[in-house]
Design a protein around this motif. Structure first.
Motif, PDB file in Angstrom:
ATOM      1  N   ALA A 166       1.715 -15.714   2.468  1.00  0.00           N
ATOM      2  CA  ALA A 166       1.534 -16.260   1.119  1.00  0.00           C
ATOM      3  C   ALA A 166       0.335 -15.672   0.391  1.00  0.00           C
ATOM      4  O   ALA A 166       0.426 -15.332  -0.793  1.00  0.00           O
ATOM      5  CB  ALA A 166       1.413 -17.782   1.198  1.00  0.00           C
ATOM      6  N   TRP A 167      -0.802 -15.517   1.082  1.00  0.00           N
ATOM      7  CA  TRP A 167      -2.004 -15.029   0.392  1.00  0.00           C
ATOM      8  C   TRP A 167      -1.818 -13.611  -0.123  1.00  0.00           C
ATOM      9  O   TRP A 167      -2.290 -13.268  -1.207  1.00  0.00           O
ATOM     10  CB  TRP A 167      -3.229 -15.114   1.317  1.00  0.00           C
ATOM     11  CG  TRP A 167      -3.231 -14.118   2.444  1.00  0.00           C
ATOM     12  CD1 TRP A 167      -2.746 -14.313   3.704  1.00  0.00           C
ATOM     13  CD2 TRP A 167      -3.729 -12.786   2.418  1.00  0.00           C
ATOM     14  NE1 TRP A 167      -2.906 -13.182   4.467  1.00  0.00           N
ATOM     15  CE2 TRP A 167      -3.516 -12.222   3.703  1.00  0.00           C
ATOM     16  CE3 TRP A 167      -4.340 -11.999   1.441  1.00  0.00           C
ATOM     17  CZ2 TRP A 167      -3.891 -10.923   4.021  1.00  0.00           C
ATOM     18  CZ3 TRP A 167      -4.717 -10.698   1.765  1.00  0.00           C
ATOM     19  CH2 TRP A 167      -4.490 -10.164   3.039  1.00  0.00           C
TER      20      TRP A 167
ATOM     21  N   LEU B  20       0.902  -9.105  -4.144  1.00  0.00           N
ATOM     22  CA  LEU B  20       1.865  -8.009  -4.058  1.00  0.00           C
ATOM     23  C   LEU B  20       3.241  -8.390  -4.584  1.00  0.00           C
ATOM     24  O   LEU B  20       4.050  -7.519  -4.910  1.00  0.00           O
ATOM     25  CB  LEU B  20       2.012  -7.559  -2.597  1.00  0.00           C
ATOM     26  CG  LEU B  20       0.761  -7.013  -1.912  1.00  0.00           C
ATOM     27  CD1 LEU B  20       1.053  -6.765  -0.437  1.00  0.00           C
ATOM     28  CD2 LEU B  20       0.284  -5.735  -2.579  1.00  0.00           C
ATOM     29  N   GLY B  21       3.523  -9.696  -4.652  1.00  0.00           N
ATOM     30  CA  GLY B  21       4.879 -10.153  -4.908  1.00  0.00           C
ATOM     31  C   GLY B  21       5.552 -10.406  -3.575  1.00  0.00           C
ATOM     32  O   GLY B  21       5.217  -9.781  -2.558  1.00  0.00           O
ATOM     33  N   ASP B  22       6.490 -11.330  -3.535  1.00  0.00           N
ATOM     34  CA  ASP B  22       7.050 -11.753  -2.250  1.00  0.00           C
ATOM     35  C   ASP B  22       8.310 -11.001  -1.852  1.00  0.00           C
ATOM     36  O   ASP B  22       9.055 -11.444  -0.992  1.00  0.00           O
ATOM     37  CB  ASP B  22       7.325 -13.260  -2.255  1.00  0.00           C
ATOM     38  CG  ASP B  22       8.231 -13.675  -3.406  1.00  0.00           C
ATOM     39  OD1 ASP B  22       8.454 -14.883  -3.559  1.00  0.00           O
ATOM     40  OD2 ASP B  22       8.687 -12.775  -4.142  1.00  0.00           O
ATOM     41  N   ARG B  23       8.550  -9.874  -2.487  1.00  0.00           N
ATOM     42  CA  ARG B  23       9.732  -9.092  -2.112  1.00  0.00           C
ATOM     43  C   ARG B  23       9.344  -8.004  -1.120  1.00  0.00           C
ATOM     44  O   ARG B  23       8.514  -7.158  -1.424  1.00  0.00           O
ATOM     45  CB  ARG B  23      10.356  -8.444  -3.350  1.00  0.00           C
ATOM     46  CG  ARG B  23      10.914  -9.441  -4.356  1.00  0.00           C
ATOM     47  CD  ARG B  23      11.520  -8.725  -5.543  1.00  0.00           C
ATOM     48  NE  ARG B  23      12.040  -9.664  -6.520  1.00  0.00           N
ATOM     49  CZ  ARG B  23      12.561  -9.289  -7.687  1.00  0.00           C
ATOM     50  NH1 ARG B  23      12.609  -8.007  -8.015  1.00  0.00           N
ATOM     51  NH2 ARG B  23      13.022 -10.201  -8.534  1.00  0.00           N
TER      52      ARG B  23
ATOM     53  N   ALA C 264      -3.286  -5.560  -0.258  1.00  0.00           N
ATOM     54  CA  ALA C 264      -4.004  -6.828  -0.095  1.00  0.00           C
ATOM     55  C   ALA C 264      -4.622  -6.791   1.295  1.00  0.00           C
ATOM     56  O   ALA C 264      -3.914  -6.641   2.290  1.00  0.00           O
ATOM     57  CB  ALA C 264      -3.056  -8.014  -0.245  1.00  0.00           C
ATOM     58  N   ASP C 265      -5.925  -6.896   1.342  1.00  0.00           N
ATOM     59  CA  ASP C 265      -6.641  -6.632   2.587  1.00  0.00           C
ATOM     60  C   ASP C 265      -7.587  -7.777   2.904  1.00  0.00           C
ATOM     61  O   ASP C 265      -8.304  -8.267   2.035  1.00  0.00           O
ATOM     62  CB  ASP C 265      -7.442  -5.327   2.419  1.00  0.00           C
ATOM     63  CG  ASP C 265      -8.285  -4.980   3.625  1.00  0.00           C
ATOM     64  OD1 ASP C 265      -7.850  -4.098   4.382  1.00  0.00           O
ATOM     65  OD2 ASP C 265      -9.365  -5.560   3.810  1.00  0.00           O
ATOM     66  N   ARG C 266      -7.591  -8.219   4.157  1.00  0.00           N
ATOM     67  CA  ARG C 266      -8.573  -9.189   4.641  1.00  0.00           C
ATOM     68  C   ARG C 266      -9.306  -8.585   5.828  1.00  0.00           C
ATOM     69  O   ARG C 266      -8.685  -8.008   6.714  1.00  0.00           O
ATOM     70  CB  ARG C 266      -7.904 -10.509   5.040  1.00  0.00           C
ATOM     71  CG  ARG C 266      -7.621 -11.414   3.835  1.00  0.00           C
ATOM     72  CD  ARG C 266      -7.098 -12.764   4.270  1.00  0.00           C
ATOM     73  NE  ARG C 266      -7.000 -13.684   3.128  1.00  0.00           N
ATOM     74  CZ  ARG C 266      -6.495 -14.912   3.193  1.00  0.00           C
ATOM     75  NH1 ARG C 266      -6.067 -15.386   4.351  1.00  0.00           N
ATOM     76  NH2 ARG C 266      -6.451 -15.671   2.118  1.00  0.00           N
ATOM     77  N   ALA C 267     -10.625  -8.724   5.824  1.00  0.00           N
ATOM     78  CA  ALA C 267     -11.436  -8.158   6.893  1.00  0.00           C
ATOM     79  C   ALA C 267     -12.475  -9.166   7.351  1.00  0.00           C
ATOM     80  O   ALA C 267     -13.003  -9.945   6.552  1.00  0.00           O
ATOM     81  CB  ALA C 267     -12.126  -6.879   6.423  1.00  0.00           C
ATOM     82  N   THR C 268     -12.748  -9.151   8.636  1.00  0.00           N
ATOM     83  CA  THR C 268     -13.846  -9.920   9.212  1.00  0.00           C
ATOM     84  C   THR C 268     -14.887  -8.920   9.679  1.00  0.00           C
ATOM     85  O   THR C 268     -14.601  -8.054  10.507  1.00  0.00           O
ATOM     86  CB  THR C 268     -13.378 -10.783  10.388  1.00  0.00           C
ATOM     87  OG1 THR C 268     -12.368 -11.686   9.939  1.00  0.00           O
ATOM     88  CG2 THR C 268     -14.529 -11.594  10.958  1.00  0.00           C
TER      89      THR C 268
END
Length: 244
Positions: free
Chosen positions: A111-112, A117-120, A215-219
């Motif tokens: 979802a995030w 990006l859009g859900d497709r 869409a990027d998540r980093a720790t």
């Protein structure tokens, strides 16, 4: 015209800095007690403490109450004022960076990521571990629009460069960085105890048509990296947001 004298604390700070940067005082080594140091430099304790505070602010020393003053471990800087990938940023600073690909496959964005990006489908989920001088420093999960990079070798090529090789132009990126701590899963990957200080980054990268590309998540391991910015009248804009 009389040349202004350099304050004594700055002279001391410059001398200690040269010894640290030159390797005479290696990372982790303890400085002599403050009373002894002040005698060696022929200054008061107050003047010496000014010098130590300056070096601590510069990231060269760590003053630990009850234990003493130690040469700090070198930290790399995660810059917020450039549109480059993490590895490119650190290599430009002279650091040795390696990338381990933990997963790379076409999937459905959560979802995030879908919110940007859009859900497709399709989108490529890319999970990477960044090592700084052989030590795990960053865990990253990126969702990339389309399936073109599903088979690309991204262990030695930056994601932005891989996009460019596909004819995709990166225009801008937004990034939010929040303080936090390692959860158990990420702590295991970064070889640290759960609860170790960390930065949590969420970056959205956009193309020329202003559509989100990544869409990027980093720790980011907070004990190994620090965040730096340079501010000017024109240049980086920094805004502060209240956390809920």
């Amino acid at each position: 015209m009389t040349t202004p004298r350099t304050p004594k604390y700055q002279v001391i700070a410059a001398d200690l800095s040269a010894k640290i940067r030159g390797g005479e005082l290696p990372p982790g080594s303890a400085l002599p007690p403050q009373k002894e140091l002040s005698g060696l430099y022929g200054v008061t304790l107050a003047t010496l403490r000014q010098a130590l505070q300056q070096l601590e602010a510069d990231g060269l020393l760590s003053q630990q109450p009850g234990r003493g003053t130690f040469v700090a471990e070198p930290r790399a800087a995660y810059r917020l004022d450039s549109l480059r990938g993490f590895a490119e940023d650190l290599r430009a600073q002279g650091h040795v960076v390696a990338t381990q690909i933990l997963g790379q496959a076409v999937g459905t964005p959560p979802a995030w990521a879908a919110a940007h990006l859009g859900d497709r489908p399709p989108a490529v989920r890319l999970e990477r571990l960044r090592l700084l001088a052989g030590r795990p420093a960053v865990h990253q999960v990126s969702w990339i629009r389309g399936a073109a990079l599903a088979e690309a070798d991204l262990s030695a090529t930056s994601l932005y460069q891989a996009l460019a090789d596909q004819g995709v132009v990166v225009q801008r990126a937004t990034e939010a960085v929040r303080p936090g701590a390692l959860d158990q899963a990420t702590a295991t990957l970064l070889r640290q105890p759960a609860g170790t200080p960390a930065f949590h980054s969420e970056r959205i990268t956009y193309g020329l048509d202003d559509r989100a590309l990544v869409a990027d998540r980093a720790t980011i391991l907070g004990t190994l990296l620090e965040i730096r910015t340079e501010r000017a009248i024109t240049g980086l804009t920094v805004s502060w947001a209240q956390l809920a």
